[in-house]
Design a protein around this motif. Sequence first.
Motif, PDB file in Angstrom:
ATOM      1  N   ALA A 257       5.185   7.945  15.481  1.00 43.29           N
ATOM      2  CA  ALA A 257       3.797   8.173  15.106  1.00 43.29           C
ATOM      3  C   ALA A 257       3.317   7.007  14.253  1.00 43.29           C
ATOM      4  O   ALA A 257       3.969   6.658  13.265  1.00 43.29           O
ATOM      5  CB  ALA A 257       3.677   9.474  14.321  1.00 43.29           C
ATOM      6  N   HIS A 258       2.185   6.403  14.667  1.00 40.66           N
ATOM      7  CA  HIS A 258       1.526   5.418  13.810  1.00 40.66           C
ATOM      8  C   HIS A 258       0.533   6.227  12.989  1.00 40.66           C
ATOM      9  O   HIS A 258      -0.536   6.578  13.468  1.00 40.66           O
ATOM     10  CB  HIS A 258       0.793   4.364  14.635  1.00 40.66           C
ATOM     11  N   THR A 259       0.946   6.559  11.779  1.00 40.02           N
ATOM     12  CA  THR A 259       0.169   7.535  11.028  1.00 40.02           C
ATOM     13  C   THR A 259      -0.569   6.872   9.880  1.00 40.02           C
ATOM     14  O   THR A 259      -0.064   5.958   9.251  1.00 40.02           O
ATOM     15  CB  THR A 259       1.087   8.670  10.523  1.00 40.02           C
ATOM     16  N   ASN A 260      -1.796   7.321   9.670  1.00 33.58           N
ATOM     17  CA  ASN A 260      -2.667   6.735   8.656  1.00 33.58           C
ATOM     18  C   ASN A 260      -3.035   7.822   7.644  1.00 33.58           C
ATOM     19  O   ASN A 260      -3.848   8.675   7.935  1.00 33.58           O
ATOM     20  CB  ASN A 260      -3.897   6.162   9.365  1.00 33.58           C
ATOM     21  N   ASP A 261      -2.359   7.778   6.494  1.00 28.44           N
ATOM     22  CA  ASP A 261      -2.568   8.782   5.453  1.00 28.44           C
ATOM     23  C   ASP A 261      -2.380   8.159   4.087  1.00 28.44           C
ATOM     24  O   ASP A 261      -1.664   7.177   3.955  1.00 28.44           O
ATOM     25  CB  ASP A 261      -1.486   9.878   5.512  1.00 28.44           C
TER      26      ASP A 261
ATOM     27  N   ARG B  31       8.671   2.346   9.142  1.00 28.17           N
ATOM     28  CA  ARG B  31       8.227   0.963   8.966  1.00 28.17           C
ATOM     29  C   ARG B  31       6.840   0.916   8.353  1.00 28.17           C
ATOM     30  O   ARG B  31       6.027   1.808   8.557  1.00 28.17           O
ATOM     31  CB  ARG B  31       8.159   0.235  10.318  1.00 28.17           C
ATOM     32  N   ILE B  32       6.608  -0.164   7.622  1.00 31.71           N
ATOM     33  CA  ILE B  32       5.277  -0.438   7.110  1.00 31.71           C
ATOM     34  C   ILE B  32       4.413  -0.880   8.289  1.00 31.71           C
ATOM     35  O   ILE B  32       4.809  -1.761   9.066  1.00 31.71           O
ATOM     36  CB  ILE B  32       5.337  -1.553   6.035  1.00 31.71           C
ATOM     37  N   GLY B  33       3.255  -0.246   8.445  1.00 32.56           N
ATOM     38  CA  GLY B  33       2.362  -0.576   9.553  1.00 32.56           C
ATOM     39  C   GLY B  33       1.253  -1.507   9.120  1.00 32.56           C
ATOM     40  O   GLY B  33       1.480  -2.494   8.412  1.00 32.56           O
ATOM     41  N   ALA B  34       0.031  -1.171   9.540  1.00 34.21           N
ATOM     42  CA  ALA B  34      -1.127  -2.023   9.288  1.00 34.21           C
ATOM     43  C   ALA B  34      -1.851  -1.562   8.022  1.00 34.21           C
ATOM     44  O   ALA B  34      -1.621  -0.479   7.513  1.00 34.21           O
ATOM     45  CB  ALA B  34      -2.074  -1.932  10.476  1.00 34.21           C
ATOM     46  N   ILE B  35      -2.779  -2.412   7.548  1.00 35.77           N
ATOM     47  CA  ILE B  35      -3.777  -1.964   6.567  1.00 35.77           C
ATOM     48  C   ILE B  35      -4.919  -1.358   7.370  1.00 35.77           C
ATOM     49  O   ILE B  35      -5.441  -1.985   8.302  1.00 35.77           O
ATOM     50  CB  ILE B  35      -4.297  -3.150   5.729  1.00 35.77           C
TER      51      ILE B  35
ATOM     52  N   TRP C 131       3.714   3.427   9.220  1.00 34.09           N
ATOM     53  CA  TRP C 131       2.702   3.910   8.267  1.00 34.09           C
ATOM     54  C   TRP C 131       1.548   2.926   8.120  1.00 34.09           C
ATOM     55  O   TRP C 131       1.730   1.844   7.567  1.00 34.09           O
ATOM     56  CB  TRP C 131       3.326   4.188   6.893  1.00 34.09           C
ATOM     57  N   ASP C 132       0.379   3.308   8.598  1.00 32.14           N
ATOM     58  CA  ASP C 132      -0.832   2.520   8.400  1.00 32.14           C
ATOM     59  C   ASP C 132      -1.408   2.902   7.035  1.00 32.14           C
ATOM     60  O   ASP C 132      -1.718   4.059   6.779  1.00 32.14           O
ATOM     61  CB  ASP C 132      -1.838   2.779   9.521  1.00 32.14           C
ATOM     62  N   ILE C 133      -1.551   1.879   6.195  1.00 35.26           N
ATOM     63  CA  ILE C 133      -1.833   2.115   4.770  1.00 35.26           C
ATOM     64  C   ILE C 133      -3.327   1.974   4.480  1.00 35.26           C
ATOM     65  O   ILE C 133      -3.937   0.959   4.821  1.00 35.26           O
ATOM     66  CB  ILE C 133      -1.018   1.111   3.923  1.00 35.26           C
ATOM     67  N   PRO C 134      -3.930   2.997   3.856  1.00 35.86           N
ATOM     68  CA  PRO C 134      -5.353   2.914   3.522  1.00 35.86           C
ATOM     69  C   PRO C 134      -5.638   1.699   2.638  1.00 35.86           C
ATOM     70  O   PRO C 134      -4.840   1.365   1.756  1.00 35.86           O
ATOM     71  CB  PRO C 134      -5.625   4.216   2.757  1.00 35.86           C
TER      72      PRO C 134
ATOM     73  N   LYS D 122       1.841  -5.801  -4.663  1.00 35.09           N
ATOM     74  CA  LYS D 122       2.759  -5.955  -5.799  1.00 35.09           C
ATOM     75  C   LYS D 122       4.208  -5.712  -5.376  1.00 35.09           C
ATOM     76  O   LYS D 122       5.123  -5.910  -6.163  1.00 35.09           O
ATOM     77  CB  LYS D 122       2.376  -4.977  -6.920  1.00 35.09           C
ATOM     78  N   THR D 123       4.405  -5.228  -4.160  1.00 35.55           N
ATOM     79  CA  THR D 123       5.756  -5.003  -3.648  1.00 35.55           C
ATOM     80  C   THR D 123       6.041  -6.075  -2.603  1.00 35.55           C
ATOM     81  O   THR D 123       5.121  -6.756  -2.152  1.00 35.55           O
ATOM     82  CB  THR D 123       5.884  -3.629  -2.949  1.00 35.55           C
ATOM     83  N   PRO D 124       7.311  -6.243  -2.221  1.00 30.58           N
ATOM     84  CA  PRO D 124       7.588  -7.219  -1.154  1.00 30.58           C
ATOM     85  C   PRO D 124       7.319  -6.661   0.246  1.00 30.58           C
ATOM     86  O   PRO D 124       7.497  -7.367   1.237  1.00 30.58           O
ATOM     87  CB  PRO D 124       9.075  -7.526  -1.350  1.00 30.58           C
ATOM     88  N   LEU D 125       6.896  -5.401   0.368  1.00 28.42           N
ATOM     89  CA  LEU D 125       6.765  -4.767   1.678  1.00 28.42           C
ATOM     90  C   LEU D 125       5.588  -5.326   2.472  1.00 28.42           C
ATOM     91  O   LEU D 125       4.487  -5.468   1.941  1.00 28.42           O
ATOM     92  CB  LEU D 125       6.582  -3.254   1.507  1.00 28.42           C
ATOM     93  N   ARG D 126       5.827  -5.627   3.749  1.00 27.85           N
ATOM     94  CA  ARG D 126       4.773  -6.112   4.633  1.00 27.85           C
ATOM     95  C   ARG D 126       4.942  -5.465   6.010  1.00 27.85           C
ATOM     96  O   ARG D 126       5.998  -4.898   6.306  1.00 27.85           O
ATOM     97  CB  ARG D 126       4.846  -7.637   4.767  1.00 27.85           C
ATOM     98  N   THR D 127       3.928  -5.619   6.854  1.00 25.85           N
ATOM     99  CA  THR D 127       3.957  -5.048   8.215  1.00 25.85           C
ATOM    100  C   THR D 127       5.302  -5.323   8.897  1.00 25.85           C
ATOM    101  O   THR D 127       5.746  -6.470   8.945  1.00 25.85           O
ATOM    102  CB  THR D 127       2.828  -5.645   9.068  1.00 25.85           C
TER     103      THR D 127
END
Length: 534
Positions: free
Chosen positions: A224-228, A279-283, A254-257, A266-271
């Motif tokens: 699921a590409h989820t946006n929450d 996994r980290i998804g899109a903005i 996870w699509d991030i608002p 501020k974190t090293p996490l990226r798409t």
Amino acid sequence: MKARVFTNGDFWVTGRDVRRRDSLAALDGRIIRIGDYDECLDAFPRGMKPDVIDLEGKTVLPGFTDSHIHLLSFGLTLQDIPLADVNSIEAVKARIRARAAEMPEGRWILGRGWDQEVFAEKRYLTRKDLDEASGGRPVFLTRACGHIAVASTRALEIAGITRDAQDPPGGAIDRDAYGDPTGILRESALELVRSHIPPASRELMEHLLKQAMEHALSKGITTAHTNDGQAGFPGTMDLYRKVQEQGVPLRVYWDIPVEFMQDLFKTPLRTGDGDDYFRIGAIKLFADGSLGGRTAALEEPYSDDPGNRGILVTPEQELREQVYLAHTHGMQVAVHAIGDRAARVSLEAISSAQSRLPVNHIRHRLVHVQILSPHIMSEMRRAKVVADIQPKFISTDMRWALERVGPTRMRSSYSWRTMRRAGIPLAGGSDCPVEPLDPLLGIYCAVTRKDVEGNPPLGFFPNEKLTLDEAVRLFTMGGAYGAHEEHRKGSLVPGKLCDFVALSEDIASVSPDDIKDLEVVLTVVGGEIAYRKT
Ligand SMILES: [Zn+2]
């Protein structure tokens, strides 16, 4: 080491033109061979004896990806009054009364899914309708599109929305002939009330998210590409992880608002960062509103509302800055764009970011992309933008889309086949809870362009139907490509994750009209059974 052979299946490898196979071998969650039974038994290291699972002749497709869904919102709606099936204002009132009777005084009554277009009364709900049924409780009912809501008088009072209240930027408070709020709120005005609704506790969110994720698995969704963002940043991510740790193996992108963009930086996490389960998804950004609510941003006025061109919910310059910032930080963007003006503005923002800092293969996305033009389609192709479409929308929108945009614009709207032929990569989603969580319903709508009752008989603008192969691709390879995961997911070939779904009947042999009635009988994630129909 977990060794499995799934046999006596009818594996759809890359499409129905390719030879179909009956067995698949998996080792530690990945496919190592697909072919006949003996070949699959031979695929394991000497001495290793796999468990054998009989698929009873069922058709097997790669696990589905829903490329745009709001799983936590969907979970939270499980406690709301469901209103999607209600076709009169009187019936809405009856449901409010029933809920009010079982709830303590003063507690909020929430609901979702109403649509004035199907009401016998043919008008919007008002605060007075809600007041009559709610006994003075605060009530907040979101329209099907999620961009419009109605609040009771008590809810407006709590939010401080009086006749003197100003419309917030990017939103509107509807008023009657005397200047008093009617209860209807649009776009950003929803937040005025929503910010006063006590949030669900973390425990409740976790419980509801678990139900939502289990439901997704039962519908054959393996990713699921989820946006929450209801649980904040990084709280929302922790929530998904926690449910997964409880043994719910749905894979999440996870699509991030956008409001968490600075926290993320501020974190090293990226798409793309994470593992095979999270996994980290899109903005996720917003350009406009909804077509049903006439807030989708169009170049020319609405055909049924001259003078209204809809709303750019993020001012153009701000959207450009958001896209540029995300882009330069190595983040994919997914921009909600329904109208042609929203699509143009979003594409210009993406192209300008790309020309300032070219990044190959970043695969930015436009979400929904309903009202388009030939020019926008060629620009999308040029900018290598993924179109994140929701085929099920057609069954809802066909009731008024033509009135909203007129015949000329309609010819380049919901134009899935034209987009595909133009070489635009397509991914398929549900936008649940806006539409039901059900990829088979999405595939049905993509191949038939009919509503769930089977109307119109030839389909709505039938030239834009997709083939079955193309429609299945939307919900398999399409989503995988949109997340840079086409080497891990989306088809059943050695080396990829062993994610698949078995159906009650052969999707290629049933009539297209019957695809919506097919059932998922088995969902496998990482070689393990994640759902079995009982
Ligand atoms: Zn959405």
